[in-house]
Design an enzyme around this catalytic site. Structure first.
Site, short mmCIF file in Angstrom:
data_model
loop_
_atom_site.label_atom_id
_atom_site.label_comp_id
_atom_site.label_asym_id
_atom_site.label_seq_id
_atom_site.Cartn_x
_atom_site.Cartn_y
_atom_site.Cartn_z
N HIS A 63 -2.81 10.54 -8.58
CA HIS A 63 -3.88 9.54 -8.33
C HIS A 63 -4.65 9.89 -7.06
CE1 HIS A 63 -5.58 5.34 -8.13
NE2 HIS A 63 -5.60 5.65 -6.83
N GLU A 64 -3.91 10.12 -5.98
CA GLU A 64 -4.59 10.39 -4.69
C GLU A 64 -5.40 11.68 -4.75
OE1 GLU A 64 -3.27 6.86 -3.54
OE2 GLU A 64 -4.83 8.10 -2.67
N GLY A 109 -13.28 18.05 7.51
CA GLY A 109 -12.36 17.29 8.37
C GLY A 109 -11.38 16.46 7.57
N HIS A 130 -11.89 4.43 -7.89
CA HIS A 130 -11.00 3.70 -8.80
C HIS A 130 -11.68 3.39 -10.13
CE1 HIS A 130 -8.26 2.40 -5.30
NE2 HIS A 130 -7.74 3.40 -5.97
N HIS A 138 -8.76 11.07 -6.01
CA HIS A 138 -9.70 10.67 -4.94
C HIS A 138 -10.15 11.89 -4.16
CE1 HIS A 138 -9.21 6.43 -5.54
NE2 HIS A 138 -7.97 6.37 -5.10
N HIS A 168 -3.10 6.72 0.49
CA HIS A 168 -4.55 6.72 0.36
C HIS A 168 -5.06 8.15 0.54
CE1 HIS A 168 -4.57 5.45 4.89
NE2 HIS A 168 -4.53 6.76 4.81
N GLN A 226 -11.93 14.38 5.46
CA GLN A 226 -12.36 14.21 4.06
C GLN A 226 -11.52 15.12 3.17
OE1 GLN A 226 -14.13 11.44 5.01
NE2 GLN A 226 -15.35 11.98 3.19
N LEU A 267 0.85 -1.19 0.00
CA LEU A 267 0.00 0.00 0.00
C LEU A 267 0.89 1.24 0.00
CD1 LEU A 267 -2.80 0.18 2.70
CD2 LEU A 267 -1.75 2.16 1.67
#
Lengths: 567, 89
Positions: free
Chosen positions: A294-295, A91, A304, A298, A84, A93, A81
């Site tokens: 990539h992150e 917060g 994904h 998100h 993420h 998020q 990993l």
């Protein structure tokens, strides 16, 4: 592509971010640059802008951490990993976390930014020649002060250009010492230390005192990893010690002996057999730019993708010359619409039904004639999920709903069609408009966006022009609503005031503005949209509307999406 | 001619021991990335849902959807990746 349940996204277009800490693997300015380029991947294809904050709370808080780093999802050591991030919101998020047990580079080996010397901050060139010998890492050879250095060209003997490599003897980062170098030995909890240590910390980061006595002065900084620093193991950040002895044999370079997984390792003292101090040798590392891009996908609301070449595919793959995949672009534009605004982008050829024609070269205010076909975009973009539309208006007897570069329309048979791209039907318009109306006499369509307006007659467009040209005040920042009246008049709304436009004269009538509530009682004065539909005035706020009849009585209050959008 | 070095494997102190069995690796992976509900039923249901979960993973990663823990799937599980689950319950 996928979005998160409920299409989580930022409502504000100017998203803020803050870098909370750095990895010892990469010099801070290289990390800053990697993150800035990762954000640019997304701002290049959306109306989003990214602004860096240096304190306080930003939308996207970026940090490095190891193993259990303070949220319910611990990292797992080297590889596996990598990082993420959380979808948009309050917060945690929107935040992005990077596993610092990984070796962060730009994807193809160490990127060593030098300081001092005469290379003006250039990065090391590996391998380089020095006194006829080839070096593929920084070296202290040729110096008595033990400072690691490198050449920034292939041949130092010829070019004599060099710089110093990151080292705790040169500077620290973070901490409270303004990047002052370590002082060795230093005292900590009564013990003497001759090198950086992780003692006293649970997060595994190496640090040192920047005075001789931490116990009294409490001055400290974090130690940058040297390019020969090992990763993981039980000596993270310590440089390899060559030669070293392992099982009685001497090694002068990294080896995979003793391991079944084939990973290269080295000892960080001269004798592994006695000291058992070791770590993995630096490999190509993981591209902080690619993983961050990539992150941040998100953090902007993308989940994904199952397209192998898409950036949002879950597995890491190093790509030398990266460009965003069409699947990623569709996904992010589903959430935020296409890029608008000033960046000069080469005009797209407009397609007639038969063949592409290059756009006529025109300045915006000149009349341009473009023939375009309306192309359906991803039908899964759901109008019923939209809480508040940018503009609603009746055009050619169909109610149109505009939002972030797209529009939908409700036919007379009450069926909803779309989404369609605004740019396909009205290419001169920005993605976000504030209001629009169709003049009932001339059938011209007026679009308003911030301080500008456009007038479409069929496919011909005049504009953009400033709304001041119509006689509206220069400090008016936008027009929120438009209601056609008899005799070529149109009421233009903003907040609690409205003006009456004489369409033929293209000028505001004298005696305006007037105040809302003396004419339109019982409706919200902060309507974000006002329009005329089938003889009624509609005042919209959030997802409700107030309907007013010709006698200026409010005869209905309802839901935009159920009653008007037919969800 | 030289006799191949008889590789001696040693345990390195502080090494994040990842010599889980493939089955353990798979179970942890499928749970971490949302393919198997953490409150996993046991017994026959578990076997069925693991096979189903493997098929979902193989679909997501563009592998042949065999539903079994074959080598390409094990290799894919060892690849570096993003920590955000692929499936949200």
């Amino acid at each position: 592509y996928q979005t998160f349940t409920g299409n989580l996204k930022w409502d504000n277009k100017d998203v803020t971010y803050r870098i909370l800490n750095y990895s010892p693997d990469m010099e801070a300015s290289l990390t800053d640059d990697a993150f800035a380029r990762a954000f640019k991947v997304w701002s290049d294809v959306t109306p989003l802008t990214f602004r860096r904050l240096y304190d306080g709370t930003a939308d996207i808080m970026i940090s490095f951490g190891k193993a259990d780093h303070g949220d319910p999802y611990p990292f797992d050591g080297k590889d596996g990993l990598l990082a993420h991030a959380y979808p948009p919101g309050e917060g945690i998020q929107g935040d992005a976390h990077f596993d610092d047990d990984e070796y962060w580079t730009l994807g193809s080996g160490p990127v060593i930014k030098t300081s001092y010397g005469n290379a003006e901050g250039a990065t090391c060139h590996f391998p380089f020649l020095f006194e006829g010998q080839s070096y593929s890492t920084c070296t202290t050879e040729g110096r008595t002060d033990g400072l690691p250095w490198c050449a920034t060209t292939a041949d130092y003997d010829k070019d004599k250009i060099f710089g110093f490599c990151p080292s705790e003897l040169l500077s620290t980062f973070g901490g409270n010492s303004n990047e002052a170098p370590c002082v060795f030995p230093f005292v900590f909890q009564g013990e003497k230390y001759d090198s950086c240590t992780t003692d006293g910390r649970t997060d595994g980061y190496r640090w040192c005192a920047t005075t001789a006595n931490y116990d009294t002065d409490k001055q400290y900084g974090f130690c940058p990893n040297r390019d020969t620093a090992v990763i993981g193991g039980n000596s993270e950040g310590e440089p390899c010690q060559f030669p070293f002895t392992f099982l009685g044999t001497q090694y002068s370079s990294c080896t995979s002996e003793g391991r079944s997984d084939g990973k290269l390792w080295c000892a960080t003292t001269s004798n592994y057999d006695t000291d058992k101090k070791w770590g993995f040798c630096p490999d190509g590392g993981y591209s902080l730019f690619l993983v961050a891009a990539h992150e941040f996908g998100h953090a902007l609301g993308l989940d994904h993708s199952n397209i192998k070449d898409a950036l949002m595919y879950p597995m890491y793959k190093y790509i030398e010359d990266f460009s965003l995949h069409e699947d990623d672009i569709k996904g992010i534009q589903y959430l935020y619409g296409p890029k608008t605004g000033p960046d000069p982008t080469p005009p797209e050829p407009q397609f007639t039904t038969s063949s592409p024609i290059l756009p006529t070269k025109s300045t915006p205010s000149e009349k341009t004639t473009t023939v375009s076909t309306t192309v359906h975009v991803d039908p899964s973009k759901d109008a019923c999920q939209i809480k508040e539309f940018d503009a609603i208006t009746e055009i050619q007897e169909e109610l149109h709903f505009f939002k972030d570069g797209y529009y939908w329309k409700i036919s007379n048979k009450r069926e909803r069609k779309g989404p369609f791209l605004i740019s396909e039907k009205w290419p001169a318009l920005p993605a976000v408009i504030n209001t629009a109306f169709e003049d009932q006499l001339t059938k011209k369509i007026y679009f308003f966006a911030e301080k500008q307006f456009w007038v479409y007659t069929g496919n011909e467009v005049f504009g953009p022009r400033k709304i001041e040209k119509l006689g509206l005040p220069s400090n008016l920042d936008r027009v929120d609503g438009a209601v056609q009246r008899k005799y070529g008049k149109v009421l233009l709304f903003n907040g609690e005031t409205f003006w009456r436009l004489d369409v033929k004269a293209q000028l505001i009538d004298s005696g305006y503005p007037k105040f809302f509530d003396s004419y339109f009682g019982g409706v919200p004065t902060d309507s974000h949209d006002v329009f005329l539909y089938k003889g009624f005035l509609y005042f919209c706020r959030e997802n409700f509307y107030w309907r007013m009849n010709a006698r200026r009585q409010v005869d209905r209050v309802g839901y935009v999406k159920y009653d008007l959008l037919k969800c | 001619w030289c006799v191949p070095l008889k590789s001696v494997y040693v345990t390195f102190p502080g090494d994040v021991i990842k010599n889980m069995t493939d089955k353990q690796l798979a179970d942890e992976y499928l749970q971490r990335y949302g393919y198997i509900d953490v409150l996993q039923k046991s017994g026959l249901q578990a076997v069925v849902s693991t096979s189903k979960a493997l098929k979902q993973l193989q679909k997501q990663l563009g592998l042949e959807e065999t539903g079994s823990l074959d080598q390409p799937t094990i290799d894919a599980m060892k690849q570096p990746r993003c920590g955000v689950p692929d499936i949200r319950n």
